[in-house]
Design an enzyme around this catalytic site. Structure first.
Site, mmCIF file in Angstrom:
data_model
loop_
_atom_site.group_PDB
_atom_site.id
_atom_site.type_symbol
_atom_site.label_atom_id
_atom_site.label_comp_id
_atom_site.label_asym_id
_atom_site.label_seq_id
_atom_site.Cartn_x
_atom_site.Cartn_y
_atom_site.Cartn_z
ATOM 1 N N THR A 1 41.013 -29.179 50.273
ATOM 2 C CA THR A 1 42.188 -28.421 49.856
ATOM 3 C C THR A 1 42.381 -27.192 50.748
ATOM 4 O O THR A 1 41.469 -26.758 51.440
ATOM 5 C CB THR A 1 42.071 -27.977 48.379
ATOM 6 O OG1 THR A 1 40.964 -27.104 48.238
ATOM 7 C CG2 THR A 1 41.919 -29.171 47.467
ATOM 8 N N ASP A 2 43.590 -26.653 50.727
ATOM 9 C CA ASP A 2 43.905 -25.479 51.540
ATOM 10 C C ASP A 2 44.070 -24.249 50.649
ATOM 11 O O ASP A 2 43.774 -24.293 49.451
ATOM 12 C CB ASP A 2 45.153 -25.729 52.393
ATOM 13 C CG ASP A 2 46.386 -26.055 51.562
ATOM 14 O OD1 ASP A 2 46.414 -25.735 50.358
ATOM 15 O OD2 ASP A 2 47.335 -26.616 52.129
ATOM 16 N N SER A 3 44.574 -23.172 51.206
ATOM 17 C CA SER A 3 44.706 -21.933 50.440
ATOM 18 C C SER A 3 45.737 -22.035 49.313
ATOM 19 O O SER A 3 45.768 -21.189 48.430
ATOM 20 C CB SER A 3 45.052 -20.768 51.366
ATOM 21 O OG SER A 3 46.299 -20.980 51.971
ATOM 22 N N ARG B 1 45.644 -24.506 47.322
ATOM 23 C CA ARG B 1 44.865 -25.322 46.387
ATOM 24 C C ARG B 1 45.345 -26.760 46.280
ATOM 25 O O ARG B 1 45.161 -27.417 45.252
ATOM 26 C CB ARG B 1 44.787 -24.654 45.017
ATOM 27 C CG ARG B 1 44.040 -23.333 45.064
ATOM 28 C CD ARG B 1 44.012 -22.689 43.737
ATOM 29 N NE ARG B 1 45.401 -22.316 43.430
ATOM 30 C CZ ARG B 1 45.769 -21.421 42.551
ATOM 31 N NH1 ARG B 1 44.879 -20.823 41.839
ATOM 32 N NH2 ARG B 1 47.033 -21.128 42.346
ATOM 33 N N VAL B 2 45.991 -27.242 47.327
ATOM 34 C CA VAL B 2 46.392 -28.643 47.384
ATOM 35 C C VAL B 2 45.716 -29.278 48.601
ATOM 36 O O VAL B 2 45.248 -28.586 49.504
ATOM 37 C CB VAL B 2 47.934 -28.816 47.469
ATOM 38 C CG1 VAL B 2 48.618 -28.198 46.258
ATOM 39 C CG2 VAL B 2 48.489 -28.243 48.746
#
Length: 172
Positions: free
Chosen positions: A28-30, A32-33
């Site tokens: 996930t990335d910043s 949250r996906v």
């Protein structure tokens, strides 16, 4: 190399192969996906498991000097997956010529009963679940010098299997 078979494919009505993954935190990335590039990796996981499910040893093909690099990639993002989602990566052969192959890939969020079913043998007639991403990849058979190689001549038994699989009816 062992003789390839439709080891897990129960009938001609099941052209998709589904493989279950659980979204890991590092995917996930910043926001949250799932980071968009990870879906491409999941397409590759789906292809690898599709090949394995047919009894084809891809590592042995590479040892024999046959490589299958991606030459084209298409991805369409519909909805994001998030940490701890269970997703199914569905893969099927879209087209096959002596020097190229293309695959369709679909990633769906799935719930436990379907995940358990796919963990059994993986073959399913149509992708099910909440559509997240769909796309396709095209590949070319090349040798170790990156020259196009006719797969039908290099691996006639597997070529025949792929032609039989390509001829299976699909409902789409």
């Amino acid at each position: 190399m062992s003789e390839p078979k439709f080891a897990a494919c129960p009938s001609a009505l099941t052209p998709w192969y589904g493989h279950i993954l659980r979204v890991r935190y590092q995917e996930t990335d910043s926001m949250r996906v799932v980071f968009h590039g990870n879906y491409v990796t999941w397409f590759e996981v789906g292809r690898t498991e599709w090949i394995r499910s047919l009894g084809i040893n891809y590592k042995a093909l590479e040892t024999e000097g046959l490589l299958l690099p991606v030459t084209d990639l298409q991805v369409s993002y519909k909805q994001p997956a998030v940490y701890d989602d269970q997703v199914a990566v569905y893969t099927r052969l879209q087209d096959c010529s002596p020097i190229r192959m293309s695959f369709q890939s679909v990633v769906c969020r799935v719930q436990r009963p379907l995940a358990d079913e796919l963990s059994g043998n993986g073959w399913i007639s149509e992708p099910t679940g909440e559509l997240l991403v769909q796309g396709s990849t095209t590949h070319a058979w090349v040798n170790e010098d990156w020259h196009l190689t006719r797969f039908d001549r290099a691996q006639p038994d597997i070529w025949k299997l792929l032609q039989e699989l390509r001829a299976l009816p699909t409902s789409s």
